[in-house]
Design a protein around this motif. Structure first.
Motif, PDB file in Angstrom:
ATOM      1  N   GLU A 152       0.913  -1.108  -0.100  1.00 20.61           N
ATOM      2  CA  GLU A 152       0.183   0.214   0.020  1.00 20.61           C
ATOM      3  C   GLU A 152       0.817   1.130  -0.215  1.00 20.61           C
ATOM      4  O   GLU A 152       0.706   2.359  -0.813  1.00 20.61           O
ATOM      5  N   SER A 153       1.605   1.144   1.116  1.00 24.04           N
ATOM      6  CA  SER A 153       3.307   2.280   0.842  1.00 24.04           C
ATOM      7  C   SER A 153       3.305   2.908  -0.309  1.00 24.04           C
ATOM      8  O   SER A 153       3.278   4.316  -0.546  1.00 24.04           O
ATOM      9  N   LEU A 154       3.938   1.843  -1.247  1.00 24.90           N
ATOM     10  CA  LEU A 154       4.806   1.838  -2.237  1.00 24.90           C
ATOM     11  C   LEU A 154       3.369   1.686  -3.406  1.00 24.90           C
ATOM     12  O   LEU A 154       3.788   2.357  -4.779  1.00 24.90           O
ATOM     13  N   GLY A 155       2.467   1.694  -3.424  1.00 26.10           N
ATOM     14  CA  GLY A 155       1.462   1.873  -4.692  1.00 26.10           C
ATOM     15  C   GLY A 155       1.138   0.771  -5.527  1.00 26.10           C
ATOM     16  O   GLY A 155       0.833   0.657  -6.647  1.00 26.10           O
ATOM     17  N   VAL A 156       1.319  -0.360  -4.816  1.00 28.93           N
ATOM     18  CA  VAL A 156       1.518  -1.138  -6.048  1.00 28.93           C
ATOM     19  C   VAL A 156       0.259  -2.777  -5.384  1.00 28.93           C
ATOM     20  O   VAL A 156      -0.476  -1.862  -4.384  1.00 28.93           O
ATOM     21  N   ARG A 157      -0.334  -3.005  -6.112  1.00 27.94           N
ATOM     22  CA  ARG A 157      -1.355  -3.546  -5.920  1.00 27.94           C
ATOM     23  C   ARG A 157      -1.032  -5.320  -4.753  1.00 27.94           C
ATOM     24  O   ARG A 157       0.188  -5.726  -5.942  1.00 27.94           O
ATOM     25  N   SER A 158      -1.984  -5.233  -4.696  1.00 25.26           N
ATOM     26  CA  SER A 158      -1.702  -7.310  -4.112  1.00 25.26           C
ATOM     27  C   SER A 158      -1.136  -8.391  -5.282  1.00 25.26           C
ATOM     28  O   SER A 158      -0.340  -8.744  -4.928  1.00 25.26           O
ATOM     29  N   GLU A 159      -2.292  -7.500  -6.039  1.00 27.87           N
ATOM     30  CA  GLU A 159      -1.436  -8.717  -7.394  1.00 27.87           C
ATOM     31  C   GLU A 159      -0.269  -9.113  -8.125  1.00 27.87           C
ATOM     32  O   GLU A 159       0.268  -9.896  -8.891  1.00 27.87           O
ATOM     33  N   ASP A 160       0.521  -7.851  -7.922  1.00 30.62           N
ATOM     34  CA  ASP A 160       1.608  -7.650  -8.657  1.00 30.62           C
ATOM     35  C   ASP A 160       2.637  -8.019  -8.579  1.00 30.62           C
ATOM     36  O   ASP A 160       3.001  -8.476  -7.419  1.00 30.62           O
ATOM     37  N   LEU A 161       3.661  -8.305  -9.158  1.00 27.79           N
ATOM     38  CA  LEU A 161       4.833  -9.049  -9.135  1.00 27.79           C
ATOM     39  C   LEU A 161       5.884  -8.746  -8.651  1.00 27.79           C
ATOM     40  O   LEU A 161       5.772  -6.844  -9.567  1.00 27.79           O
ATOM     41  N   LEU A 162       6.947  -7.843  -7.630  1.00 28.32           N
ATOM     42  CA  LEU A 162       7.663  -7.375  -6.843  1.00 28.32           C
ATOM     43  C   LEU A 162       8.758  -7.725  -7.249  1.00 28.32           C
ATOM     44  O   LEU A 162       9.282  -8.528  -6.406  1.00 28.32           O
ATOM     45  N   PHE A 163       9.774  -7.562  -7.686  1.00 27.12           N
ATOM     46  CA  PHE A 163      11.347  -8.096  -8.232  1.00 27.12           C
ATOM     47  C   PHE A 163      12.192  -7.103  -7.266  1.00 27.12           C
ATOM     48  O   PHE A 163      12.155  -6.226  -7.880  1.00 27.12           O
ATOM     49  N   ALA A 164      12.866  -7.285  -5.728  1.00 25.78           N
ATOM     50  CA  ALA A 164      13.476  -6.584  -5.564  1.00 25.78           C
ATOM     51  C   ALA A 164      14.868  -7.113  -4.785  1.00 25.78           C
ATOM     52  O   ALA A 164      15.398  -7.966  -4.882  1.00 25.78           O
ATOM     53  N   ILE A 165      16.056  -6.252  -4.661  1.00 22.96           N
ATOM     54  CA  ILE A 165      16.962  -6.328  -4.505  1.00 22.96           C
ATOM     55  C   ILE A 165      17.461  -4.991  -3.370  1.00 22.96           C
ATOM     56  O   ILE A 165      17.090  -3.395  -3.305  1.00 22.96           O
ATOM     57  N   ILE A 166      18.115  -5.870  -2.644  1.00 17.98           N
ATOM     58  CA  ILE A 166      17.848  -4.921  -1.222  1.00 17.98           C
ATOM     59  C   ILE A 166      19.691  -5.085  -0.681  1.00 17.98           C
ATOM     60  O   ILE A 166      19.893  -5.697  -0.462  1.00 17.98           O
ATOM     61  N   ASN A 167      20.123  -4.103  -1.121  1.00 15.77           N
ATOM     62  CA  ASN A 167      21.168  -3.856  -0.761  1.00 15.77           C
ATOM     63  C   ASN A 167      21.743  -2.799  -0.530  1.00 15.77           C
ATOM     64  O   ASN A 167      20.817  -1.867  -1.342  1.00 15.77           O
ATOM     65  N   SER A 168      22.982  -2.644   0.180  1.00 17.95           N
ATOM     66  CA  SER A 168      23.321  -0.769  -0.099  1.00 17.95           C
ATOM     67  C   SER A 168      23.665  -0.611  -1.532  1.00 17.95           C
ATOM     68  O   SER A 168      24.279  -0.987  -2.069  1.00 17.95           O
ATOM     69  N   VAL A 169      23.324   0.968  -1.530  1.00 18.20           N
ATOM     70  CA  VAL A 169      23.275   1.200  -3.475  1.00 18.20           C
ATOM     71  C   VAL A 169      24.794   1.528  -3.758  1.00 18.20           C
ATOM     72  O   VAL A 169      24.781   2.475  -3.081  1.00 18.20           O
ATOM     73  N   SER A 170      26.024   0.816  -4.237  1.00 21.92           N
ATOM     74  CA  SER A 170      26.875   0.995  -4.718  1.00 21.92           C
ATOM     75  C   SER A 170      27.233   0.253  -6.205  1.00 21.92           C
ATOM     76  O   SER A 170      26.550  -0.720  -6.336  1.00 21.92           O
ATOM     77  N   ARG A 171      27.884   0.035  -6.622  1.00 23.02           N
ATOM     78  CA  ARG A 171      28.752   0.025  -7.990  1.00 23.02           C
ATOM     79  C   ARG A 171      28.337  -1.511  -8.023  1.00 23.02           C
ATOM     80  O   ARG A 171      27.535  -2.468  -8.662  1.00 23.02           O
ATOM     81  N   GLY A 172      28.834  -1.877  -6.942  1.00 24.17           N
ATOM     82  CA  GLY A 172      29.190  -3.201  -6.511  1.00 24.17           C
ATOM     83  C   GLY A 172      28.180  -4.240  -6.497  1.00 24.17           C
ATOM     84  O   GLY A 172      28.785  -5.308  -6.358  1.00 24.17           O
ATOM     85  N   LYS A 173      27.136  -3.550  -5.772  1.00 26.12           N
ATOM     86  CA  LYS A 173      26.075  -4.291  -5.860  1.00 26.12           C
ATOM     87  C   LYS A 173      25.010  -4.977  -6.690  1.00 26.12           C
ATOM     88  O   LYS A 173      24.053  -5.223  -7.712  1.00 26.12           O
ATOM     89  N   GLY A 174      25.418  -3.896  -7.588  1.00 27.28           N
ATOM     90  CA  GLY A 174      24.785  -4.443  -9.586  1.00 27.28           C
ATOM     91  C   GLY A 174      23.753  -4.009  -9.937  1.00 27.28           C
ATOM     92  O   GLY A 174      22.836  -4.069 -10.690  1.00 27.28           O
ATOM     93  N   GLN A 175      23.000  -2.817  -8.955  1.00 21.88           N
ATOM     94  CA  GLN A 175      21.313  -2.403  -8.885  1.00 21.88           C
ATOM     95  C   GLN A 175      21.630  -1.526 -10.281  1.00 21.88           C
ATOM     96  O   GLN A 175      20.283  -1.429 -10.849  1.00 21.88           O
ATOM     97  N   ASP A 176      22.198  -1.061 -10.867  1.00 22.11           N
ATOM     98  CA  ASP A 176      21.827  -1.007 -12.476  1.00 22.11           C
ATOM     99  C   ASP A 176      21.920  -1.593 -13.432  1.00 22.11           C
ATOM    100  O   ASP A 176      21.294  -1.533 -13.907  1.00 22.11           O
TER     101      ASP A 176
END
Length: 470
Positions: free
Chosen positions: A261-285
């Motif tokens: 709800e806080s993200l503004g997505v529905r219950s049926e939506d699919l969420l793919f998450a990366i959970i790490n400190s944001v840096s190039r070595g963690k590969g968020q880009d």
């Protein structure tokens, strides 16, 4: 963009009844999640000093394997006190030792001149649990170091501590025989003789994964011309508090609903998450490039799927780093602002693990030393899409508990295809999650961790005693 800049704590005024619910669930649930970084064993036993040490029974049904540490004095030395994996991992060890009556002292080498909110909070958590926080140099810390039964240096750069104080420097030969060096780094720039010149003479080294231990063995010999001390590969497990939430269906459902709800997505939506400190070595880009490519694949193949979202947890909304700006600019350029959500860094990862469908562990180069978030996700029955590098290969069983892809640009398309695979095959996604949970129950719980660490500490104490008796 307002939806993207979601605060990790949700705001003081938001969902207070939810926090009360979690406290009722477990008085320490919200404290326990600041444990990161990780470990595993290749089987259900730990190879310590050439012997096989059984993992033992859960702590809840038998005495802690660390009870032999009661009344001993242990000094823990951390290079910094922050929300990064190394310091939080050492804090977990401090609390485990305190739970059996060990006297624990803590030294932070790079302590900020003016205490910030994070430092203040973490120091107070330690003080509340009976951990003594000392200055990084001075007579008091030197005296404690000389009296201590065991000293644990945390991370390679913590070796600088022995050079900070003249008196301490004079007594280094007396400290090395009782020193255990806990190493987490996988990056080449940590291989500096100034950091690790005393490494061959310490009682032992404790390293997070087999692949990292082999890397250090080869790198120190080839690059620095020094030999590693006796090395123990030790892997941690998930805290009891995290498992309590992961196994509570009601708690997970409530967390899932409110985070979404806080993200503004529905219950049926699919969420793919990366959970790490944001840096190039963690590969968020590279993850965002893969995610964008997966959206194109879905469109090209005209697949009928729930709306897919990418969640990037680990941002620093106050720092406005260049790399984070690059991520946001990419999202804006590709016009996928409604699909990508940036979340501030947080100690409490459980709400996000309850809310998402798949974890992406996309650390680059040599990968994660291990990656605590991976086993935390598996506890929540989430499949993992990870790079085929580092400790991730010791956790994720490719094709069974998740799917692996190459590091670097070569991994962008394979990761995109794996995202589409798990989005289209619901049963496969759920089965992988269940098998990941079974793997956690088999080898990544707190009692596994306690037994593994106990085996190392006994060996180091015995070696220290033999040296003092000589």
């Amino acid at each position: 963009m307002a939806k993207q800049q979601h605060s990790a704590g949700w705001g003081a005024s938001q969902k207070r009844w939810l926090l009360a619910f979690l406290v009722m669930l477990s008085v320490s649930t919200l404290i326990a999640f600041f444990i990161r970084a990780a470990f595993d064993s290749c089987d259900r036993n730990l190879d310590v000093v050439g012997k096989r040490v059984p993992l033992g029974s859960p702590i809840g049904t038998s005495p802690s394997p660390l009870t032999f540490m009661k009344s001993k004095l242990v000094l823990l030395v951390s290079h910094e006190l922050s929300l990064s994996g190394g310091p939080l991992l050492l804090m977990e060890l401090a609390f485990l030792l305190r739970s059996v009556g060990t006297e624990v002292c803590w030294v932070t080498i790079q302590r900020p001149v003016h205490s910030d909110e994070v430092t203040y909070s973490l120091e107070n958590k330690m003080l509340d649990r009976g951990v003594q926080v000392l200055s990084e140099k001075g007579q008091e810390s030197t005296n404690i170091a000389l009296k201590a039964d065991l000293i644990v240096l945390n991370t390679a750069v913590a070796g600088k501590w022995m050079e900070l104080d003249a008196t301490l420097k004079e007594n280094v030969p007396h400290l090395l025989p009782k020193l255990l060096w806990w190493i987490h780094e996988m990056r080449g720039h940590y291989f500096k003789l100034d950091y690790v010149k005393h490494l061959p003479a310490v009682a032992g080294a404790m390293i997070d994964s087999h692949v990292t231990a082999e890397y250090w063995k080869n790198r120190t010999r080839e690059r620095l011309g020094i030999k590693m001390p006796e090395t123990f590969v030790v892997h941690l497990g998930n805290s009891k508090e995290l498992m309590e939430v992961a196994e509570d269906t009601v708690a997970k459902r409530v967390l899932r609903e409110h985070v979404r709800e806080s993200l503004g997505v529905r219950s049926e939506d699919l969420l793919f998450a990366i959970i790490n400190s944001v840096s190039r070595g963690k590969g968020q880009d590279l993850f965002l490039r893969s995610f964008y490519e997966s959206l194109r694949l879905v469109q090209e193949k005209k697949l009928q799927l729930p709306k897919m979202h990418a969640v990037v947890v680990g941002c620093d909304m106050t720092a406005h780093t260049k790399f984070e700006s690059e991520l946001r600019n990419f999202v804006k350029m590709k016009k996928i602002e409604d699909r990508v959500h940036f979340v501030n860094k947080t100690l409490t990862v459980a709400p996000y693990l309850a809310a998402i469908d798949v974890l992406v562990q996309n650390s680059q180069a040599r990968g994660e030393c291990f990656g605590r978030i991976t086993i935390e996700a598996m506890a929540f029955q989430l499949p993992v899409l990870g790079t085929a590098a580092g400790g991730t290969t010791e956790i994720v069983v490719n094709g069974t508990t998740g799917l692996l892809h190459p590091v670097g640009k070569d991994g962008v398309t394979p990761l995109a295809k794996n995202i589409v695979k798990l989005a289209t095959h619901v049963e496969r996604r759920l089965t992988m999650g269940k098998r990941g949970y079974e793997r956690v129950k088999e080898r990544f719980l707190e009692h596994h961790m306690a037994n593994r660490i106990a085996g190392v500490l006994k060996a180091v104490l015995q070696k220290s005693k033999s040296h003092s008796d000589a």
